[in-house]
Motif scaffolding. Structure first.
Motif, short mmCIF file in Angstrom:
data_model
loop_
_atom_site.label_atom_id
_atom_site.label_comp_id
_atom_site.label_asym_id
_atom_site.label_seq_id
_atom_site.Cartn_x
_atom_site.Cartn_y
_atom_site.Cartn_z
N LEU A 5 38.40 -28.43 53.43
CA LEU A 5 38.98 -28.02 52.16
C LEU A 5 37.94 -27.37 51.26
O LEU A 5 37.00 -28.04 50.82
CB LEU A 5 39.60 -29.23 51.45
CG LEU A 5 40.31 -28.98 50.13
CD1 LEU A 5 41.53 -28.07 50.32
CD2 LEU A 5 40.73 -30.30 49.49
N ILE A 7 36.56 -26.36 47.90
CA ILE A 7 36.76 -26.97 46.59
C ILE A 7 36.06 -26.13 45.54
O ILE A 7 34.86 -25.87 45.63
CB ILE A 7 36.20 -28.41 46.56
CG1 ILE A 7 36.86 -29.25 47.64
CG2 ILE A 7 36.40 -29.02 45.17
CD1 ILE A 7 36.20 -30.61 47.85
N CYS A 12 40.25 -29.64 40.15
CA CYS A 12 41.18 -28.97 41.06
C CYS A 12 41.32 -29.70 42.40
O CYS A 12 42.24 -29.41 43.16
CB CYS A 12 40.78 -27.52 41.29
SG CYS A 12 41.11 -26.48 39.84
N LEU A 13 40.44 -30.63 42.70
CA LEU A 13 40.51 -31.40 43.93
C LEU A 13 41.57 -32.50 43.85
O LEU A 13 42.18 -32.86 44.86
CB LEU A 13 39.15 -32.03 44.24
CG LEU A 13 39.11 -33.06 45.37
CD1 LEU A 13 39.51 -32.43 46.71
CD2 LEU A 13 37.72 -33.68 45.45
N PRO A 16 45.44 -31.73 45.32
CA PRO A 16 45.44 -31.37 46.74
C PRO A 16 44.94 -32.52 47.63
O PRO A 16 45.48 -32.76 48.70
CB PRO A 16 44.52 -30.16 46.82
CG PRO A 16 44.62 -29.55 45.46
CD PRO A 16 44.75 -30.72 44.51
N PHE A 17 43.93 -33.23 47.17
CA PHE A 17 43.40 -34.35 47.95
C PHE A 17 44.49 -35.39 48.19
O PHE A 17 44.71 -35.84 49.32
CB PHE A 17 42.20 -35.00 47.25
CG PHE A 17 41.63 -36.17 47.98
CD1 PHE A 17 40.80 -35.99 49.07
CD2 PHE A 17 41.94 -37.47 47.60
CE1 PHE A 17 40.28 -37.07 49.77
CE2 PHE A 17 41.44 -38.56 48.29
CZ PHE A 17 40.60 -38.36 49.37
N GLY A 29 35.28 -31.89 52.44
CA GLY A 29 35.21 -30.86 51.41
C GLY A 29 34.08 -29.88 51.65
O GLY A 29 33.09 -30.19 52.31
N THR A 109 42.27 -24.50 50.52
CA THR A 109 41.50 -24.35 49.30
C THR A 109 42.19 -24.99 48.10
O THR A 109 43.43 -24.95 48.00
CB THR A 109 41.19 -22.87 48.99
OG1 THR A 109 40.45 -22.78 47.77
CG2 THR A 109 42.46 -22.05 48.87
N THR A 110 41.39 -25.54 47.21
CA THR A 110 41.93 -26.10 45.97
C THR A 110 42.31 -25.01 44.98
O THR A 110 42.92 -25.30 43.96
CB THR A 110 40.93 -27.07 45.30
OG1 THR A 110 39.74 -26.34 44.95
CG2 THR A 110 40.59 -28.23 46.21
N VAL A 113 45.91 -24.96 43.58
CA VAL A 113 46.45 -25.85 42.55
C VAL A 113 46.57 -25.12 41.20
O VAL A 113 47.33 -25.53 40.34
CB VAL A 113 45.61 -27.14 42.40
CG1 VAL A 113 44.33 -26.90 41.61
CG2 VAL A 113 46.42 -28.26 41.75
N PHE A 142 50.18 -26.24 45.57
CA PHE A 142 49.76 -27.46 44.90
C PHE A 142 49.96 -27.41 43.38
O PHE A 142 49.63 -28.37 42.68
CB PHE A 142 48.27 -27.73 45.18
CG PHE A 142 47.94 -28.01 46.61
CD1 PHE A 142 48.54 -29.06 47.29
CD2 PHE A 142 46.99 -27.24 47.27
CE1 PHE A 142 48.20 -29.32 48.62
CE2 PHE A 142 46.65 -27.52 48.59
CZ PHE A 142 47.25 -28.56 49.27
#
Length: 172
Positions: A5, A7, A12-13, A16-17, A29, A109-110, A113, A142
């Motif tokens: 992922l 980040i 922003c994590l 999605p996490f 990450g 990717t974050t 979001v 997201f």
């Protein structure tokens, strides 16, 4: 399924996490953001992500600050919308290549979001890069969790920036 992922920052994590864990992904990450300006901003975001990733139990690989990749990549397009496309592509490609080198079956990717990013373009870039590298791009919108993640970041006292990262996005 193992997913690498990308980040962009700690706040922003958050969403999605949680979504990826719910779906039983094995996540690691990857913090690669050569667009961030200035270096101090890069460090603020990195430190915030280190705190959050420790709390979440997430392993994150951190790249050294090197804005020359970004600056060379956007040369001549600094004041155009193409600048963002180049930036997204650069970060997605680096993530996909790292995923391939380390045996991940997918990447994401974050950036997905944020309601401020162009999801259609990011999705298209991710899918294209996924085909080129042989690593599947995982797309999920997201944005549904954006506001709640912002509140959670505030409650956690995480550093929250006011611009996407590059010097051209700073509102004067």
């Amino acid at each position: 399924m193992k997913l690498l992922l990308h980040i962009c920052c700690g706040p922003c994590l958050i969403y999605p996490f949680s979504r990826l864990i719910e779906q039983k992904f094995e996540i690691e990450g990857f913090y690669y953001n050569p667009n961030i300006y200035p270096a101090q901003e890069y460090n603020y975001r990195q430190e915030s992500l280190k705190v959050l990733s420790k709390d979440l139990g997430l392993t994150v690989k951190f790249s050294e600050f090197c804005d020359s990749d970004f600056n060379q990549g956007i040369k001549g397009k600094e004041d155009t919308a193409q600048r963002c496309v180049i930036c997204w592509s650069m970060r997605l490609r680096k993530t996909a290549l790292a995923a391939k080198e380390n045996g991940f079956s997918s990447f994401s990717t974050t950036l997905l979001v944020s309601p401020y990013q162009n999801h259609l373009v990011i999705k298209q870039l991710g899918e294209k890069i996924g085909q080129e590298t042989g690593v599947e791009f995982y797309y999920e919108d997201f944005r549904l969790g954006f506001k709640a993640a912002c509140l959670q970041a505030k409650e956690r006292k995480l550093y929250r920036q006011k611009y996407c990262g590059c010097q051209y996005s700073i509102k004067k």
